[in-house]
Design a protein around this motif. Structure first.
Motif, PDB file in Angstrom:
ATOM      1  N   ALA A 186       8.686  -3.400   0.382  1.00 52.83           N
ATOM      2  CA  ALA A 186       8.430  -1.893  -0.441  1.00 52.83           C
ATOM      3  C   ALA A 186       9.697  -0.973   0.424  1.00 52.83           C
ATOM      4  O   ALA A 186      10.797  -0.149  -0.393  1.00 52.83           O
ATOM      5  CB  ALA A 186       7.238  -1.653  -0.249  1.00 52.83           C
ATOM      6  N   LYS A 187       8.955  -1.098   1.771  1.00 54.93           N
ATOM      7  CA  LYS A 187       9.578  -0.201   2.400  1.00 54.93           C
ATOM      8  C   LYS A 187      11.270  -0.063   2.450  1.00 54.93           C
ATOM      9  O   LYS A 187      11.797   0.968   2.381  1.00 54.93           O
ATOM     10  CB  LYS A 187       9.590  -0.757   3.817  1.00 54.93           C
ATOM     11  CG  LYS A 187       7.969   0.355   4.563  1.00 54.93           C
ATOM     12  CD  LYS A 187       8.081   1.026   5.296  1.00 54.93           C
ATOM     13  CE  LYS A 187       6.950  -0.607   6.118  1.00 54.93           C
ATOM     14  NZ  LYS A 187       6.311  -0.457   7.907  1.00 54.93           N
ATOM     15  N   ALA A 188      11.553  -0.862   2.506  1.00 55.63           N
ATOM     16  CA  ALA A 188      13.444  -1.672   2.796  1.00 55.63           C
ATOM     17  C   ALA A 188      13.921  -0.878   1.405  1.00 55.63           C
ATOM     18  O   ALA A 188      14.762  -0.344   1.609  1.00 55.63           O
ATOM     19  CB  ALA A 188      13.838  -2.841   2.694  1.00 55.63           C
ATOM     20  N   LEU A 189      13.511  -1.189  -0.074  1.00 54.64           N
ATOM     21  CA  LEU A 189      14.046  -0.703  -1.139  1.00 54.64           C
ATOM     22  C   LEU A 189      13.119   0.627  -0.803  1.00 54.64           C
ATOM     23  O   LEU A 189      14.301   1.148  -2.156  1.00 54.64           O
ATOM     24  CB  LEU A 189      12.676  -1.521  -2.161  1.00 54.64           C
ATOM     25  CG  LEU A 189      12.869  -2.880  -3.235  1.00 54.64           C
ATOM     26  CD1 LEU A 189      12.334  -3.243  -3.428  1.00 54.64           C
ATOM     27  CD2 LEU A 189      14.555  -3.096  -3.030  1.00 54.64           C
ATOM     28  N   THR A 249       1.006  -1.803   0.241  1.00 48.49           N
ATOM     29  CA  THR A 249       0.136   0.203   0.613  1.00 48.49           C
ATOM     30  C   THR A 249       0.957   1.678   0.249  1.00 48.49           C
ATOM     31  O   THR A 249       2.401   2.122   0.429  1.00 48.49           O
ATOM     32  CB  THR A 249      -0.566   0.368   0.883  1.00 48.49           C
ATOM     33  OG1 THR A 249      -0.121  -0.343   2.392  1.00 48.49           O
ATOM     34  CG2 THR A 249      -1.760  -1.567   0.789  1.00 48.49           C
ATOM     35  N   HIS A 250       0.607   2.107  -0.388  1.00 52.13           N
ATOM     36  CA  HIS A 250       0.701   3.214  -0.842  1.00 52.13           C
ATOM     37  C   HIS A 250       2.015   4.073   0.329  1.00 52.13           C
ATOM     38  O   HIS A 250       2.412   4.396   0.767  1.00 52.13           O
ATOM     39  CB  HIS A 250       0.396   4.402  -1.300  1.00 52.13           C
ATOM     40  CG  HIS A 250       1.008   5.702  -2.699  1.00 52.13           C
ATOM     41  ND1 HIS A 250       0.723   6.139  -3.315  1.00 52.13           N
ATOM     42  CD2 HIS A 250       2.247   6.187  -2.499  1.00 52.13           C
ATOM     43  CE1 HIS A 250       0.874   6.942  -4.304  1.00 52.13           C
ATOM     44  NE2 HIS A 250       1.973   7.056  -3.549  1.00 52.13           N
ATOM     45  N   SER A 251       0.358   4.071   1.447  1.00 49.16           N
ATOM     46  CA  SER A 251       0.431   4.882   2.818  1.00 49.16           C
ATOM     47  C   SER A 251       1.674   4.238   3.464  1.00 49.16           C
ATOM     48  O   SER A 251       2.089   5.148   4.469  1.00 49.16           O
ATOM     49  CB  SER A 251      -0.661   5.046   2.846  1.00 49.16           C
ATOM     50  OG  SER A 251      -1.343   3.854   2.987  1.00 49.16           O
ATOM     51  N   ALA A 252       1.987   3.228   3.268  1.00 44.72           N
ATOM     52  CA  ALA A 252       2.827   2.256   4.313  1.00 44.72           C
ATOM     53  C   ALA A 252       3.682   2.485   3.814  1.00 44.72           C
ATOM     54  O   ALA A 252       5.120   1.634   4.882  1.00 44.72           O
ATOM     55  CB  ALA A 252       2.166   0.751   4.441  1.00 44.72           C
ATOM     56  N   VAL A 253       4.858   3.209   2.491  1.00 44.32           N
ATOM     57  CA  VAL A 253       5.643   3.361   2.359  1.00 44.32           C
ATOM     58  C   VAL A 253       6.518   5.007   2.438  1.00 44.32           C
ATOM     59  O   VAL A 253       6.586   5.281   1.238  1.00 44.32           O
ATOM     60  CB  VAL A 253       6.272   2.318   0.908  1.00 44.32           C
ATOM     61  CG1 VAL A 253       7.404   2.997   0.423  1.00 44.32           C
ATOM     62  CG2 VAL A 253       5.598   1.007   1.185  1.00 44.32           C
ATOM     63  N   PRO A 254       6.701   5.581   4.007  1.00 42.30           N
ATOM     64  CA  PRO A 254       7.127   7.294   3.795  1.00 42.30           C
ATOM     65  C   PRO A 254       7.770   7.550   2.896  1.00 42.30           C
ATOM     66  O   PRO A 254       8.739   8.558   2.334  1.00 42.30           O
ATOM     67  CB  PRO A 254       7.588   7.019   5.547  1.00 42.30           C
ATOM     68  CG  PRO A 254       6.455   6.133   5.568  1.00 42.30           C
ATOM     69  CD  PRO A 254       7.176   4.497   4.934  1.00 42.30           C
ATOM     70  N   ALA A 255       9.422   6.413   2.837  1.00 49.44           N
ATOM     71  CA  ALA A 255      10.826   6.889   2.365  1.00 49.44           C
ATOM     72  C   ALA A 255       9.709   7.053   0.571  1.00 49.44           C
ATOM     73  O   ALA A 255      10.325   7.758  -0.088  1.00 49.44           O
ATOM     74  CB  ALA A 255      11.619   6.432   1.936  1.00 49.44           C
ATOM     75  N   ALA A 297      16.625   1.922   0.762  1.00 55.78           N
ATOM     76  CA  ALA A 297      17.640   2.325   0.660  1.00 55.78           C
ATOM     77  C   ALA A 297      17.596   3.003  -1.005  1.00 55.78           C
ATOM     78  O   ALA A 297      18.882   3.860  -1.114  1.00 55.78           O
ATOM     79  CB  ALA A 297      17.770   0.639  -0.595  1.00 55.78           C
ATOM     80  N   THR A 298      17.019   3.247  -1.385  1.00 52.98           N
ATOM     81  CA  THR A 298      16.630   4.749  -2.608  1.00 52.98           C
ATOM     82  C   THR A 298      16.305   6.413  -2.529  1.00 52.98           C
ATOM     83  O   THR A 298      17.155   6.311  -2.816  1.00 52.98           O
ATOM     84  CB  THR A 298      15.556   4.313  -4.049  1.00 52.98           C
ATOM     85  OG1 THR A 298      15.325   2.757  -3.875  1.00 52.98           O
ATOM     86  CG2 THR A 298      15.453   5.205  -4.742  1.00 52.98           C
ATOM     87  N   LEU A 299      15.962   6.075  -1.213  1.00 51.62           N
ATOM     88  CA  LEU A 299      15.764   7.692  -0.307  1.00 51.62           C
ATOM     89  C   LEU A 299      17.305   7.388  -0.736  1.00 51.62           C
ATOM     90  O   LEU A 299      18.034   8.919  -0.038  1.00 51.62           O
ATOM     91  CB  LEU A 299      14.330   7.836  -0.046  1.00 51.62           C
ATOM     92  CG  LEU A 299      14.876   9.335   0.609  1.00 51.62           C
ATOM     93  CD1 LEU A 299      14.453   9.835   0.453  1.00 51.62           C
ATOM     94  CD2 LEU A 299      14.235   9.053   2.273  1.00 51.62           C
ATOM     95  N   ALA A 300      17.801   6.711   0.452  1.00 54.51           N
ATOM     96  CA  ALA A 300      19.680   7.131   0.978  1.00 54.51           C
ATOM     97  C   ALA A 300      20.602   6.970  -0.754  1.00 54.51           C
ATOM     98  O   ALA A 300      21.003   8.004  -0.099  1.00 54.51           O
ATOM     99  CB  ALA A 300      19.726   5.936   1.669  1.00 54.51           C
ATOM    100  N   GLU A 301      20.042   6.502  -1.730  1.00 58.54           N
ATOM    101  CA  GLU A 301      20.679   6.925  -2.504  1.00 58.54           C
ATOM    102  C   GLU A 301      20.448   8.526  -3.045  1.00 58.54           C
ATOM    103  O   GLU A 301      21.685   9.291  -3.376  1.00 58.54           O
ATOM    104  CB  GLU A 301      21.153   6.578  -3.562  1.00 58.54           C
ATOM    105  CG  GLU A 301      21.216   4.440  -3.372  1.00 58.54           C
ATOM    106  CD  GLU A 301      21.002   3.717  -4.677  1.00 58.54           C
ATOM    107  OE1 GLU A 301      21.444   4.465  -5.828  1.00 58.54           O
ATOM    108  OE2 GLU A 301      20.281   2.398  -5.135  1.00 58.54           O
TER     109      GLU A 301
END
Length: 335
Positions: free
Chosen positions: A316-319, A91-97, A322-326
């Motif tokens: 999805a949150k883990a990915l 779900t969209h809302s569960a992935v803050p990054a 990681a993307t936001l950190a990049e």
């Protein structure tokens, strides 16, 4: 050709696709997108399916019965063959990054580019709201974040959605040019999906209440198809231009039976609209019967549905993290 490349090396592709939880999925979704998702999954493509709950608010003041609708979408996915062991449903809302990517992405597009987007124009024209919200206006950027957070490189779309993919590609390219290579420029996988009309003769849509949902009962399906708009000519033909309503029913029966529309039309012959509707009803109910049975089995234990979302949200949150950190590293924001 993208399709040939997918067949040769499916493991190279990550697909992002999904739905807004505004109501149950219907036959238009089934033949338009759901079957293709299952096909890609079965080929070995890494499939991400987003339930875009935040995007419900683009054209609604509130999201009604959201929990039930989200769970219903997962049940529909399971019914048609999406396998949570091989696909990520979240779900969209569960992935803050994911949503945090919106801020730098918005700096990479202009107001005029957003205003020219034909899909946004159409959504605004059919909006339930008196005024256009900022969320509606930035809808393409939100969709770009959906695709790029997981570094999706393939997005199945119809031709009317190509402008969204172009904005996503532009955002990825501009970010890479400005800050360094982080994102792929995703390709569009054009759909040749058939266009099915709703029972009122207009585009089949959840919001227009003219669709037959996957979860409808056999009796409801029969009732809805009896009310479908046709014409007075008793000789049934397949002519989508001259006879769009009749042809849509012919096509629906053909898709369910695995034959050509011309074969359906020939079999009905001069039986008229009543015979065509009986043929379509029998075909749809037989085709959906195993899906409806699977859906009912899964619906008996909604804890399984919630577990699927929990696992999908975690991946999805883990990915996204990681993307936001990049992104932060590329932008020099690692304080």
């Amino acid at each position: 050709m993208v399709e040939n490349q997918i067949q040769a090396n499916p493991e190279r592709y990550r697909v992002l696709t999904g739905d807004r939880p505004t109501g149950p999925l219907h036959l238009g979704h089934l033949f338009g997108t759901l079957q293709n998702r299952v096909r890609l999954q079965d080929m070995g493509v890494d499939l991400f399916v987003i339930i875009a709950d935040y995007q419900v608010l683009t054209d609604r003041d509130v999201a009604d019965r959201l929990t039930q609708t989200v769970e219903g979408l997962v049940l529909d996915y399971l019914a048609v063959g999406i396998d949570p062991e091989r696909a990520t449903v979240f779900t969209h809302s569960a992935v803050p990054a994911l949503n945090q990517l919106m801020l730098p992405f918005l700096s990479l597009v202009t107001v005029s580019e957003l205003g020219r987007n034909p899909t946004v124009k159409d959504e605004i024209a059919h909006s339930r709201q008196d005024a256009v919200s900022g969320l509606m206006f930035t809808y393409p950027v939100h969709q770009a974040a959906d695709v790029l957070f997981c570094k999706g490189n393939l997005v199945p779309v119809g031709r009317d959605q190509l402008p969204h993919i172009e904005i996503t590609r532009s955002i990825a390219r501009r970010f890479n040019e400005r800050y360094g290579p982080v994102f792929p420029e995703p390709d569009a996988l054009l759909s040749a999906a058939p266009v099915l009309l709703g029972t009122d003769g207009t585009k089949m849509s959840k919001s227009r209440h003219n669709a037959i949902s996957i979860s409808a009962t056999a009796d409801d399906t029969a009732r809805l198809l009896r009310s479908a708009r046709t014409d007075a000519d008793r000789h049934i033909t397949y002519d989508p231009v001259a006879r769009p309503e009749v042809s849509s029913l012919v096509l629906l029966a053909a898709l369910c039976l695995g034959v050509t529309p011309e074969q359906v039309a020939s079999s009905v012959g001069t039986g008229g609209a009543a015979a065509l509707k009986r043929t379509a009803t029998a075909a749809v109910n037989e085709f959906l019967a195993p899906m409806r049975a699977r859906r009912a089995d899964y619906a008996a234990d909604l804890s399984h549905v919630r577990k699927i979302l929990q696992v999908g949200n975690e991946r999805a949150k883990a990915l996204a993290d990681a993307t936001l950190a990049e992104v932060r590293t590329a932008m020099g924001m690692t304080y």
